[in-house]
Scaffold this motif. Sequence first.
Motif, PDB file in Angstrom:
ATOM      1  N   ARG A   1       8.152 -28.147 -17.787  1.00 35.94           N
ATOM      2  CA  ARG A   1       8.249 -27.600 -16.490  1.00 35.94           C
ATOM      3  C   ARG A   1       7.547 -26.222 -16.012  1.00 35.94           C
ATOM      4  O   ARG A   1       8.116 -25.583 -15.154  1.00 35.94           O
ATOM      5  N   GLN A   2       6.572 -25.909 -16.680  1.00 34.52           N
ATOM      6  CA  GLN A   2       5.624 -24.798 -16.672  1.00 34.52           C
ATOM      7  C   GLN A   2       4.733 -25.179 -15.161  1.00 34.52           C
ATOM      8  O   GLN A   2       4.532 -26.438 -15.022  1.00 34.52           O
ATOM      9  N   TRP A   3       4.475 -24.316 -14.284  1.00 37.92           N
ATOM     10  CA  TRP A   3       3.642 -24.581 -13.363  1.00 37.92           C
ATOM     11  C   TRP A   3       2.045 -24.069 -13.662  1.00 37.92           C
ATOM     12  O   TRP A   3       1.896 -23.145 -14.528  1.00 37.92           O
TER      13      TRP A   3
ATOM     14  N   GLN B   1       3.656 -28.993 -11.782  1.00 35.52           N
ATOM     15  CA  GLN B   1       4.544 -28.687 -12.375  1.00 35.52           C
ATOM     16  C   GLN B   1       4.448 -29.625 -13.698  1.00 35.52           C
ATOM     17  O   GLN B   1       4.988 -30.766 -13.317  1.00 35.52           O
TER      18      GLN B   1
ATOM     19  N   GLN C   1       2.354 -22.261  -5.476  1.00 31.38           N
ATOM     20  CA  GLN C   1       2.746 -23.566  -5.835  1.00 31.38           C
ATOM     21  C   GLN C   1       3.921 -23.829  -4.862  1.00 31.38           C
ATOM     22  O   GLN C   1       4.093 -24.863  -4.341  1.00 31.38           O
TER      23      GLN C   1
ATOM     24  N   GLU D   1      14.287 -25.397  -7.847  1.00 33.24           N
ATOM     25  CA  GLU D   1      13.224 -26.453  -8.348  1.00 33.24           C
ATOM     26  C   GLU D   1      13.672 -27.840  -7.835  1.00 33.24           C
ATOM     27  O   GLU D   1      13.153 -28.750  -7.602  1.00 33.24           O
TER      28      GLU D   1
ATOM     29  N   VAL E   1       2.939 -19.156  -9.227  1.00 35.99           N
ATOM     30  CA  VAL E   1       3.980 -19.960  -9.150  1.00 35.99           C
ATOM     31  C   VAL E   1       4.326 -19.803  -7.729  1.00 35.99           C
ATOM     32  O   VAL E   1       4.790 -20.836  -6.897  1.00 35.99           O
TER      33      VAL E   1
END
Length: 401
Positions: A376-378, A371, A183, A154, A180
Amino acid sequence: MLDGIWWVLLALLPLAAASGWYVRGRAERSDEPAPPVNADYLRGISQLVNEDADQAIATFVRVLEVDNDTAETHLALGNLFRRQGEVDRALRMHQNLVARPNLKAIHRNQARYELAQDYLRAGVLDRAEGLLRELADQNLFLERSLSGLIAIYEQERDWDQAIATTRRLETVRGTSLRPVIAQYFCELAEQARSSGHVDEARNHLKSARQSFRDCARASLIGGLMAEYAKDFRGAIRIYRHVMRQDVDFISEIIEPMRRCFDALDDTPGYAQFLCEVMPLYDGAHPHVAYARFLHRQHKTDEAIAHISQYLQAEPNWIGFYHLLDLTWSQTRSTLTGPLDSLRQSLGQIIERQSTYHCGQCGFSGRYLHWQCPSCRQWNTIVPVRDVRPVESAPTRSARNA
């Protein structure tokens, strides 16, 4: 931080003493004179009593031999150094453990994993990636190693590797990570679109929808691409998917839909769209858009009546501001001084207010991040439905499952 230091010292103290007790015991059994207590050990005790924790740690580390009995303590100490931000010391400690061929495999492998974490913390991504790849290929610390690799990909924006690794992590966990993965495909689509590779971008969007059919981002990107291509009817069809995919993002399609209907000179179509979404979305945005639409049609009285009726059922600061603004625009003398001051103050609050909110960690901002920059979570950031002059906007649970 001090709690962590004292915890490690409590672990180091008996280990440091054990070797002295062991030697003394052997001397007693063999009738040999007991050797003097290790000077470093006494020095460490003195530093501990004087609350010089850093020096005490350094002293006890010198006392402790690195072997299978003390490896866990050295690992814990290295982790403590990393948490304190002393990454160089953590690196040296974990490198020393990895280099010990006499250690059991479980301790050396744990040291390899911790060394990868040190490199991550230091920003040396290539070395961290190499260690985590080795561990993952050997099925060691598999879930944590794969998660670490995904974090690296990422950061490097290597979305193809992120997709492949996340799919493997799905198998390990036995839970779906398809939102995720969708994304990641959207990120690839954005890259392709920015480079002018339209067909490639469309393929990535198709993969995103196949991964997770409720990916609102894929529809927002696809609609925008259709707009750029002057395919306004196609854009409208794509934007409409958002209404079924994620109600929280209905507010994101109101302005794009207005642009498309205006380009088609289809005023009734836009009005019908707003009437469709108002019952689906409990925020003020579609009601404000409809009131503004009526105002542009020189039906300001109807606009004021509509937003007043909405506010009676759903009190809302954004709606109230637009009610005041519509009233002020109809006749500049209608609002008294205090009400006009309130209108201006509300306008300033709305202009400065965060428009997006993370339901996972509470991060707020004025730009849509798929994000969260904080946790840092989607898929955890959504548009806010109202300003909150006093309390924070309502949270929303993460939607990654």
